[in-house]
Design an enzyme around this catalytic site. Structure first.
Site, PDB file in Angstrom:
ATOM      1  N   SER A 165      -1.028  -2.990  10.446  1.00 41.24           N
ATOM      2  CA  SER A 165      -0.586  -4.918   9.152  1.00 41.24           C
ATOM      3  C   SER A 165       0.839  -4.922   9.518  1.00 41.24           C
ATOM      4  CB  SER A 165      -0.595  -3.752   7.866  1.00 41.24           C
ATOM      5  OG  SER A 165      -1.528  -2.673   7.703  1.00 41.24           O
ATOM      6  N   ALA A 166       0.645  -6.530   9.168  1.00 38.74           N
ATOM      7  CA  ALA A 166       1.606  -7.262   9.037  1.00 38.74           C
ATOM      8  C   ALA A 166       1.814  -7.179  10.828  1.00 38.74           C
ATOM      9  CB  ALA A 166       2.582  -6.836   8.636  1.00 38.74           C
ATOM     10  N   CYS A 167       1.275  -7.525  11.746  1.00 35.79           N
ATOM     11  CA  CYS A 167       1.691  -8.001  13.205  1.00 35.79           C
ATOM     12  C   CYS A 167       1.280  -8.832  13.667  1.00 35.79           C
ATOM     13  CB  CYS A 167       1.280  -6.561  14.028  1.00 35.79           C
ATOM     14  SG  CYS A 167       2.311  -4.890  13.810  1.00 35.79           S
ATOM     15  N   ARG A 224       3.226  -3.708  17.936  1.00 32.26           N
ATOM     16  CA  ARG A 224       4.788  -3.813  17.406  1.00 32.26           C
ATOM     17  C   ARG A 224       5.611  -3.241  17.951  1.00 32.26           C
ATOM     18  NH1 ARG A 224       7.172  -7.767  14.596  1.00 32.26           N
ATOM     19  NH2 ARG A 224       5.672  -8.487  12.762  1.00 32.26           N
ATOM     20  N   GLY A 282       0.709 -19.684  19.733  1.00 34.62           N
ATOM     21  CA  GLY A 282      -0.628 -20.836  20.396  1.00 34.62           C
ATOM     22  C   GLY A 282      -0.216 -20.441  21.652  1.00 34.62           C
ATOM     23  N   ASP A 299      -8.890  -8.833   8.826  1.00 33.22           N
ATOM     24  CA  ASP A 299      -8.872  -7.182   9.398  1.00 33.22           C
ATOM     25  C   ASP A 299      -9.304  -6.706   9.638  1.00 33.22           C
ATOM     26  OD1 ASP A 299      -6.757  -6.162   8.188  1.00 33.22           O
ATOM     27  OD2 ASP A 299      -7.564  -6.080   5.937  1.00 33.22           O
ATOM     28  N   THR A 318      -4.089 -12.126  11.314  1.00 34.91           N
ATOM     29  CA  THR A 318      -4.029 -12.895  10.923  1.00 34.91           C
ATOM     30  C   THR A 318      -3.267 -14.038  11.967  1.00 34.91           C
ATOM     31  OG1 THR A 318      -4.023 -12.436   8.716  1.00 34.91           O
ATOM     32  CG2 THR A 318      -4.235 -14.147   8.227  1.00 34.91           C
ATOM     33  N   ASN A 319      -2.631 -14.775  12.001  1.00 31.83           N
ATOM     34  CA  ASN A 319      -2.514 -15.308  12.756  1.00 31.83           C
ATOM     35  C   ASN A 319      -3.826 -15.677  14.484  1.00 31.83           C
ATOM     36  OD1 ASN A 319       0.245 -16.256  11.380  1.00 31.83           O
ATOM     37  ND2 ASN A 319       1.540 -15.352  12.427  1.00 31.83           N
ATOM     38  N   ARG A 365       0.600  -1.094   0.194  1.00 29.61           N
ATOM     39  CA  ARG A 365      -0.286   0.332   0.338  1.00 29.61           C
ATOM     40  C   ARG A 365       0.330   1.130  -0.159  1.00 29.61           C
ATOM     41  NH1 ARG A 365      -1.604   0.910   4.046  1.00 29.61           N
ATOM     42  NH2 ARG A 365      -1.164  -1.138   5.760  1.00 29.61           N
ATOM     43  N   HIS A 410     -10.244  -1.853  12.201  1.00 26.86           N
ATOM     44  CA  HIS A 410      -8.832  -2.451  11.924  1.00 26.86           C
ATOM     45  C   HIS A 410      -8.616  -3.765  12.363  1.00 26.86           C
ATOM     46  CE1 HIS A 410      -4.839  -2.810   9.691  1.00 26.86           C
ATOM     47  NE2 HIS A 410      -5.720  -3.893   9.069  1.00 26.86           N
ATOM     48  N   TYR A 444      -2.087  -3.601  -6.709  1.00 25.55           N
ATOM     49  CA  TYR A 444      -1.612  -4.109  -5.638  1.00 25.55           C
ATOM     50  C   TYR A 444      -2.919  -4.394  -4.065  1.00 25.55           C
ATOM     51  CZ  TYR A 444       1.428  -6.844  -2.250  1.00 25.55           C
ATOM     52  OH  TYR A 444       2.150  -8.751  -1.544  1.00 25.55           O
ATOM     53  N   ARG A 455       2.124 -11.812  -0.008  1.00 26.27           N
ATOM     54  CA  ARG A 455       0.788 -12.037   0.142  1.00 26.27           C
ATOM     55  C   ARG A 455      -0.055 -13.582   0.272  1.00 26.27           C
ATOM     56  NH1 ARG A 455      -1.465  -8.044   3.394  1.00 26.27           N
ATOM     57  NH2 ARG A 455      -0.402  -6.851   4.189  1.00 26.27           N
ATOM     58  N   ASN A 509      -0.118 -17.167  23.018  1.00 28.60           N
ATOM     59  CA  ASN A 509      -0.641 -16.091  23.461  1.00 28.60           C
ATOM     60  C   ASN A 509      -1.966 -16.437  24.057  1.00 28.60           C
ATOM     61  OD1 ASN A 509       1.094 -14.427  22.703  1.00 28.60           O
ATOM     62  ND2 ASN A 509       0.584 -14.697  20.061  1.00 28.60           N
ATOM     63  N   LYS A 565      -9.531  -1.700   1.884  1.00 25.92           N
ATOM     64  CA  LYS A 565      -9.236  -1.158   2.872  1.00 25.92           C
ATOM     65  C   LYS A 565     -10.280   0.469   2.782  1.00 25.92           C
ATOM     66  CE  LYS A 565      -6.349  -2.984   5.349  1.00 25.92           C
ATOM     67  NZ  LYS A 565      -6.518  -3.368   5.773  1.00 25.92           N
TER      68      LYS A 565
HETATM   69  C1  OXD Z   1      -3.094  -3.891   5.444  1.00 29.04           C
HETATM   70  C2  OXD Z   1      -3.696  -5.156   4.522  1.00 29.04           C
HETATM   71  O1  OXD Z   1      -1.944  -3.176   4.896  1.00 29.04           O
HETATM   72  O2  OXD Z   1      -4.523  -6.354   5.523  1.00 29.04           O
HETATM   73  O3  OXD Z   1      -3.677  -3.460   7.047  1.00 29.04           O
HETATM   74  O4  OXD Z   1      -3.519  -5.912   3.668  1.00 29.04           O
HETATM   75 MN    MN Z   2      -5.090  -5.216   7.501  1.00 28.22          MN
END
Ligand code: OXD
Ligand code: MN
Length: 577
Positions: free
Chosen positions: A238-240, A391, A485, A263, A243-244, A59, A216, A187, A360, A487, A196
């Site tokens: 993002s990326a923290c 983070r 796990g 998300d 999803t996990n 982004r 978010h 992208y 991704r 967490n 977004k």
């Molecule tokens: C982000 C996404 O960048 O969800 O936050 O793709």
């Molecule tokens: Mn996101």
């Protein structure tokens, strides 16, 4: 204006998805590369690799604008352009932008068909990758056109990859017209305009006007050994690890995580005065590097579950012996014969990552083995706790509970995070990212905080608010907490503190919030030293004072749009440190 060669109205069917994959494989190109490359269909059913333009890998916040006549309303947290000027600019850039190409028309819904909160949208695009991605991420189909009928009440998206030239790349939002206009990028968040652009930036402003929140956040259910499920939402940049967290496999026996979203959450106050969350999306657009059977087994299962939704890999590496996607942190050792994310041969001893750090996967949520039976509930699910995280190598403890709603909002408003590869910025620098919404709040953040405070007043039973940090490090740069796990141990405390009986669960008061009381975190079977646990949970006044001076600079940027309640909390914390 766009002068496309032909128009393709998408109906969202499976045959169509297969046809679009074929077009992307055989007919459309980015430079010399096909848009889609077919992967090993035995091990990764219905999966394709996509290599984006090399300048188009994340982004681009600096090229993202909110175009509204009132600049103050847009706030210092957004780039602003006058709507007339922005339209003229975009018209100039879009003239003939689809010449020789197909225009895909994508009618889609954000939210469940039966939900009173669902929003109808139509996006046009000129690349099969975006058409197919939108089919994975949204409810796409002809019925959406019937729903819109002759009305003007739908969200409009104009998208073209243009010539991928970053100097002619813009993502423009026109909230007054429910319009997003994006050119020059194919992208993720720049191009899938339901994500977004609509479901956060434009929707956040709709939420301000209509009394709800677009956030978010992941949405999960935590099932305890008795079978009770408590629903939580959690906001991380993002990326923290959203999803996990959304599909975590619990390290504590008897606990299970149910996935509802990874998300975006739309939050409404229900008739019973509680907060309800629904996920407007139907897929995951997750970060690939670091995803493995060890870190996120349910995602690996999701990726291999191929149904009538294709699964897309964007900018991962390719194992040419097996024709499978590959990324750093995947299970097993680095394959011998690899092509990097741009399709170049990798030297076996190369230290450069073969997959792009922001590579991704795009995959349908229906394939997720932990999908909650409540995922399609048109009202959403009732939320007991809201978690905010970032983070942070220092300062912020593993978990803190807010004293009450107002204090919780203050904690969230002042959070920060070290930047990741998800946005085209310098990686690893601390930036304030309130509610993980800095890149996504479509209006002045001062007004946004006031809206959060007002939402609390409308609820008879507001969720408890927590801040977490899985990423704190020791003096040698080692993570203090094992994460993944494990967490669940923190979530267990959060759930227990959020139930009606929560006040009986031990906690320790600090100036910054409540910490878990001695022995109230379930550490059974976990190998962590007392010293590390103490460091992970420490609230260190020296670190917090430094934090607060940074926070003060941020809050002051919003002048008198910043609510007095936020300053009251700030002053109280400063005084008590
Ligand atoms: C982000 C996404 O960048 O969800 O936050 O793709
Ligand atoms: Mn996101």
């Amino acid at each position: 204006m766009t002068r496309q060669a032909r128009v393709y109205w998408c109906d969202g069917s499976e045959e169509e998805a297969r046809r679009l994959m074929e077009i992307g494989e055989k007919e459309e190109r980015i430079g010399s590369q096909s848009v889609f490359y077919k992967l090993n269909q035995e091990t990764f059913p219905f999966s394709y690799l996509h290599r984006s333009h090399p300048t188009d890998v994340a982004r681009t916040e600096q090229l993202t604008f909110v175009c509204h006549p009132d600049r103050e309303m847009v706030g210092p947290n957004n780039n602003w352009m006058d709507p007339g000027e922005a339209k003229a600019k975009m018209r100039g850039l879009s003239e003939g932008c689809m010449a020789g190409r197909t225009m895909y028309v994508l009618p889609y819904l954000m939210g469940n068909h039966l939900s009173p909160y669902a929003k109808a949208c139509v996006q046009i695009t000129d690349i099969s990758y975006v058409a197919v991605s939108m089919r994975i991420m949204t409810r796409m189909g002809k019925d959406v056109l019937d729903r819109i009928g002759a009305s003007e009440n739908f969200v409009k998206g104009i998208h073209s990859v243009g010539d991928f030239d970053p100097s002619r790349r813009f993502i423009m939002h026109f909230p007054e017209e429910n319009l997003v206009w994006s050119i020059g990028s194919g992208y993720g968040g720049n191009a899938l305009l339901g994500k977004k652009c609509f479901s956060l930036r434009i929707a956040s402003l709709l939420g301000l006007k209509e009394g709800w929140l677009a956030e978010h956040m992941v949405i999960i259910g935590v099932e305890d050994p008795k079978g009770n499920v408590t629903y939580l939402v959690a906001a991380f940049p993002s990326a923290c690890g959203k999803t996990n967290l959304a599909m975590m496999e619990s390290a504590l026996p008897g606990y299970k995580i149910w996935t509802l979203g990874d998300d975006i959450a739309w939050l409404h106050v229900g008739d019973d005065g509680r907060l309800y969350a629904l996920n407007p999306e139907t897929g995951f657009f997750g970060v690939a590097p670091g995803t493995s059977m060890a870190t996120n087994p349910n995602m690996m299962r999701t990726l291999k579950a191929g149904t009538f939704y294709p699964t897309l890999y964007t900018n991962t590496a390719l194992n040419t012996d097996t024709n499978e996607p590959w990324w750093e942190g995947m299970d097993g050792s680095r394959p011998e014969n690899l092509l990097d994310w741009q399709g170049n041969i990798c030297q076996p001893d190369s230290k450069t990552p073969a997959a792009h750090p922001n590579s991704r996967f795009t995959v349908g949520i229906r394939q997720c083995p932990t999908l909650s039976p409540e995922a399609d509930n048109p009202q959403g699910v009732p939320i007991s706790a809201i978690i905010f995280g970032g983070r942070r190598s220092d300062t912020r403890p593993l978990v803190l509970q807010g004293f009450n709603w107002q204090h919780g909002v203050f904690m969230a408003a002042t959070m920060g995070s070290e930047t990741t590869a998800a946005a085209a910025l310098q990686v690893g620098v601390l930036r304030r990212d309130p509610m993980a919404m800095l890149p996504f709040c479509g209006y002045n953040m001062g007004d946004y905080f006031r809206h959060w405070l007002d939402m609390g007043k409308r609820m008879t039973r507001p969720p408890e608010i927590f801040c977490i940090n899985w990423f704190r490090k020791d003096e040698d740069g080692e993570f203090l907490w094992p994460g993944f796990g494990e967490n669940i141990r923190v979530l267990k405390w959060i759930v227990e503190r959020s139930l009606d009986s929560g006040s009986t669960i031990p906690r320790r008061e600090t100036p910054a919030g409540f910490l878990p009381g001695r022995r109230s975190l379930d550490l059974s079977g976990l190998d962590i030293s007392e010293a590390n646990l103490e460091k992970a949970l420490a609230v260190n006044p020296r670190e917090w004072k430094a934090e607060l001076s940074n926070v003060e600079i941020f809050l002051k940027k919003f002048g008198d749009r910043m609510p007095g309640e936020i300053w009251d909390e700030f002053n109280e914390l400063s005084a008590s440190l």
